[in-house]
Design an enzyme around this catalytic site. Structure first.
Site, PDB file in Angstrom:
ATOM      1  N   ARG A 264     -29.646 -27.213 -10.526  1.00 13.59           N
ATOM      2  CA  ARG A 264     -30.514 -26.292 -11.285  1.00 13.59           C
ATOM      3  C   ARG A 264     -30.042 -24.865 -11.090  1.00 13.59           C
ATOM      4  O   ARG A 264     -29.750 -24.449  -9.966  1.00 13.59           O
ATOM      5  CB  ARG A 264     -31.966 -26.434 -10.801  1.00 13.59           C
ATOM      6  CG  ARG A 264     -32.489 -27.833 -11.031  1.00 13.59           C
ATOM      7  CD  ARG A 264     -33.959 -27.978 -10.699  1.00 13.59           C
ATOM      8  NE  ARG A 264     -34.357 -29.370 -10.923  1.00 13.59           N
ATOM      9  CZ  ARG A 264     -35.575 -29.850 -10.690  1.00 13.59           C
ATOM     10  NH1 ARG A 264     -36.530 -29.039 -10.234  1.00 13.59           N
ATOM     11  NH2 ARG A 264     -35.846 -31.113 -10.930  1.00 13.59           N
ATOM     12  N   ARG A 279     -35.050 -24.092  -2.020  1.00 12.69           N
ATOM     13  CA  ARG A 279     -34.679 -23.925  -3.432  1.00 12.69           C
ATOM     14  C   ARG A 279     -33.170 -23.770  -3.548  1.00 12.69           C
ATOM     15  O   ARG A 279     -32.622 -22.703  -3.265  1.00 12.69           O
ATOM     16  CB  ARG A 279     -35.397 -22.690  -4.002  1.00 12.69           C
ATOM     17  CG  ARG A 279     -35.311 -22.547  -5.520  1.00 12.69           C
ATOM     18  CD  ARG A 279     -36.165 -21.394  -6.016  1.00 12.69           C
ATOM     19  NE  ARG A 279     -37.565 -21.579  -5.675  1.00 12.69           N
ATOM     20  CZ  ARG A 279     -38.425 -22.321  -6.376  1.00 12.69           C
ATOM     21  NH1 ARG A 279     -38.028 -22.903  -7.475  1.00 12.69           N
ATOM     22  NH2 ARG A 279     -39.670 -22.466  -5.976  1.00 12.69           N
ATOM     23  N   GLU A 351     -44.500 -28.087  -2.545  1.00 10.91           N
ATOM     24  CA  GLU A 351     -44.199 -29.212  -3.421  1.00 10.91           C
ATOM     25  C   GLU A 351     -43.005 -30.030  -2.930  1.00 10.91           C
ATOM     26  O   GLU A 351     -41.951 -29.495  -2.615  1.00 10.91           O
ATOM     27  CB  GLU A 351     -43.899 -28.683  -4.835  1.00 10.91           C
ATOM     28  CG  GLU A 351     -43.580 -29.802  -5.813  1.00 10.91           C
ATOM     29  CD  GLU A 351     -43.117 -29.276  -7.174  1.00 10.91           C
ATOM     30  OE1 GLU A 351     -43.442 -28.117  -7.498  1.00 10.91           O
ATOM     31  OE2 GLU A 351     -42.442 -30.023  -7.882  1.00 10.91           O
ATOM     32  N   SER A 354     -43.266 -34.451  -7.800  1.00 14.68           N
ATOM     33  CA  SER A 354     -44.033 -34.149  -9.000  1.00 14.68           C
ATOM     34  C   SER A 354     -44.012 -35.417  -9.844  1.00 14.68           C
ATOM     35  O   SER A 354     -42.953 -35.913 -10.194  1.00 14.68           O
ATOM     36  CB  SER A 354     -43.374 -32.983  -9.744  1.00 14.68           C
ATOM     37  OG  SER A 354     -44.214 -32.517 -10.764  1.00 14.68           O
ATOM     38  N   ARG A 392     -36.024 -31.388   0.640  1.00 19.44           N
ATOM     39  CA  ARG A 392     -37.302 -30.856   1.122  1.00 19.44           C
ATOM     40  C   ARG A 392     -37.941 -31.787   2.148  1.00 19.44           C
ATOM     41  O   ARG A 392     -38.662 -31.333   3.045  1.00 19.44           O
ATOM     42  CB  ARG A 392     -38.257 -30.614  -0.054  1.00 19.44           C
ATOM     43  CG  ARG A 392     -37.816 -29.405  -0.881  1.00 19.44           C
ATOM     44  CD  ARG A 392     -38.860 -28.988  -1.905  1.00 19.44           C
ATOM     45  NE  ARG A 392     -38.382 -27.828  -2.665  1.00 19.44           N
ATOM     46  CZ  ARG A 392     -39.083 -27.219  -3.612  1.00 19.44           C
ATOM     47  NH1 ARG A 392     -40.303 -27.660  -3.925  1.00 19.44           N
ATOM     48  NH2 ARG A 392     -38.590 -26.177  -4.241  1.00 19.44           N
TER      49      ARG A 392
END
Length: 427
Positions: A264, A279, A351, A354, A392
């Site tokens: 990303r 991130r 988070e 999801s 994560r």
RNA sequence: GGAGAGGUGGCAGAGUGGUCGAAUGUACCUGACUCGAAAUCAGGCGUGAGCGCAAGUUCACCGUGGGUUCGAAUCCCACCCUCUCCGCCA
């Protein structure tokens, strides 16, 4: 993509429901486009029908060796008008399609209306955050202290938002992904798939990353018109397995799990989470994907979310389950649960998964269907969720399982896979 | 990288300018025959879209996009993909 029939019936109602997620749907523009499309399409088809009939006549006359000049003259008059109509119709259809491709999904009726994440609803909590009798370190201090996490090396090799892991930590990362895959395949009934990490534009359109979110993707140029994209999630290649397919009813539900890296660009998130591996431009994720009958999709969302939760529970990581509000959901989703894991160093939940039901939104773009009996093909419902984000999860283990001396205990569930190692220590 | 072949309906496979949305076979569905099945016979059987209350009807689709033509699966151009052989290679 939304059902165009629904928009034709009541564009104003759709606009109202989309307003809940902060999207301004231009119902007037849609109605105008549709009205013109209708007239032009009818006129075009009439002209085409006439041309086809006359051409067929010419064929028959020639077959009988008769004179065709009169009919030829008649059809000649059609040419310019027909061409103009066809051109205009093409433009309108492109315009309508582009318009529709940019419209997000309708939120499910159970989704709370709200503008941003502050309106999300906590559904449940699991586990109790541990209390520490020593100063808590974050995963960066821990990993670098172990000599097994090296951001400087990653910057040298590539740049910011990448990481290098070494030794036991690198192994723990690998073992985590395999643990997740094994749980989902052996306990939750998913089929493991290995898929390409580079995909074409059609696949990106199918799941909704394109055309709206190109700036969030990395791409690889090939020929001028044709580039490949690095997947931002395994959702893209896995869900596109059913693109342009008609799945037999007895094959449903389809349940896939895949472990892939995700890429990303994180455009627009400058300054957010710059420290550590929360991130990254590249991270690993184990993704769950399901294709189900429409009437089953909300039960499937609950089950899929529970499948992801099972991993957190087996790892003993405290988390909470959030139902996203209308304004915080992704473009393609009708309903989303986020799982947020407890990070002691940030003193908050972050988070880690999801899980979304897209209903027929992706399936309509992809023409992903199933057939019940002798009936017409119907659109599938698609779902996916992280089960879990591996990087994560690693962060959460480092921080939640840290010891006073800077070592990190290995969660019980992973020890056998780690060759019996009980804690990561500096070499 | 070099040389060649090819992309047509679920599958196989015809079709090189007109009545072709497409022969034929096979698979599948319905019916007949049968106690039942098999075999056989008859009929049906693609997708998307428009208009219509409906019956129905029209349009588009033969890898993709352009072009030629009154008319294109068929001719021309570009691209994509697949297969075979050679070379290189994890």
């Amino acid at each position: 993509m939304l059902d165009i029939q629904l928009l034709r019936r009541d564009a104003a109602l759709v606009a109202e429901r989309l307003a809940a997620r902060g999207f301004a749907f231009d119902a007037a523009r849609f109605d105008a486009l549709e009205a013109e499309r209708k007239t032009i399409q009818t006129r075009t088809q009439d002209a085409q029908a006439k041309r086809n009939a006359l051409s067929k006549q010419i064929g028959m006359l020639k077959g009988k060796g008769e004179d065709t000049t009169a009919v030829m003259a008649e059809v000649a008059g059609l040419g310019d008008e027909l061409k103009a109509l066809e051109t205009r119709l093409g433009e309108l259809q492109t315009e309508l399609n582009d318009f529709l491709m940019g419209v997000p999904n309708l939120p499910h009726e159970s989704v709370a209306v709200g503008r941003d994440e502050t309106a999300n609803v906590e559904v449940s909590r699991w586990g109790t955050p541990r209390s520490f009798d020593f100063p808590v370190r974050d995963h960066v201090d821990l990993g670098e202290g172990l000599g097994q996490l090296d951001f400087a090396a990653a910057v040298k090799i590539t740049g910011s938002r990448f990481t290098v892991m070494k030794g036991g930590l690198a192994k723990l990362h690998r073992v985590l992904a395999q643990f997740m895959l094994d749980v989902h395949t052996t306990e939750h009934g998913y089929s493991e798939v290995y898929v390409p990490y580079l995909v074409n534009a059609d696949s990106m359109r199918g799941t909704g990353q394109l055309p709206k979110f190109e700036e969030e993707l990395f791409h690889v140029p090939r020929s001028d018109a044709d580039k490949l994209y690095l997947i931002p999630t395994a959702e893209v290649p896995v869900t596109n397995l059913v693109r342009d397919e008609i799945v037999p009813l007895d094959a449903l539900p389809l349940k896939f799990v895949a472990h892939t890296p995700c890429f990303r660009s994180e455009a627009g998130s400058y300054g957010r989470d710059t420290r550590g591996m929360i991130r990254q431009h590249q991270f690993d994720k184990v993704e769950l994907v399901q294709m189900v009958r429409p009437e089953d999709s909300y039960a499937a969302l609950e089950a899929l979310t529970a499948n992801a939760e099972a991993i957190l529970q087996k790892l003993g990581l405290p988390y909470r389950k959030m139902a996203l509000c209308s304004g915080d959901m992704g473009f393609s989703s009708a309903k989303t649960y986020d799982l947020e894991v407890w990070l002691p160093a940030q003193n908050t939940y972050r988070e880690i998964s999801s899980c979304s039901n897209f209903e027929a939104f992706q399936a309509r773009r992809m023409q992903a269907r199933f057939r019940a009996g002798q009936g017409k093909p119907e659109l599938l419902h698609t779902l996916n969720g992280s089960g879990l984000a591996v990087g994560r999860t690693l962060v959460a283990i480092l921080e939640n399982y840290q010891n006073a001396d800077g070592s990190v205990s290995v969660p019980e569930a992973l020890r056998a896979r780690m060759g019996g190692v009980e804690r990561l220590t500096a070499a």
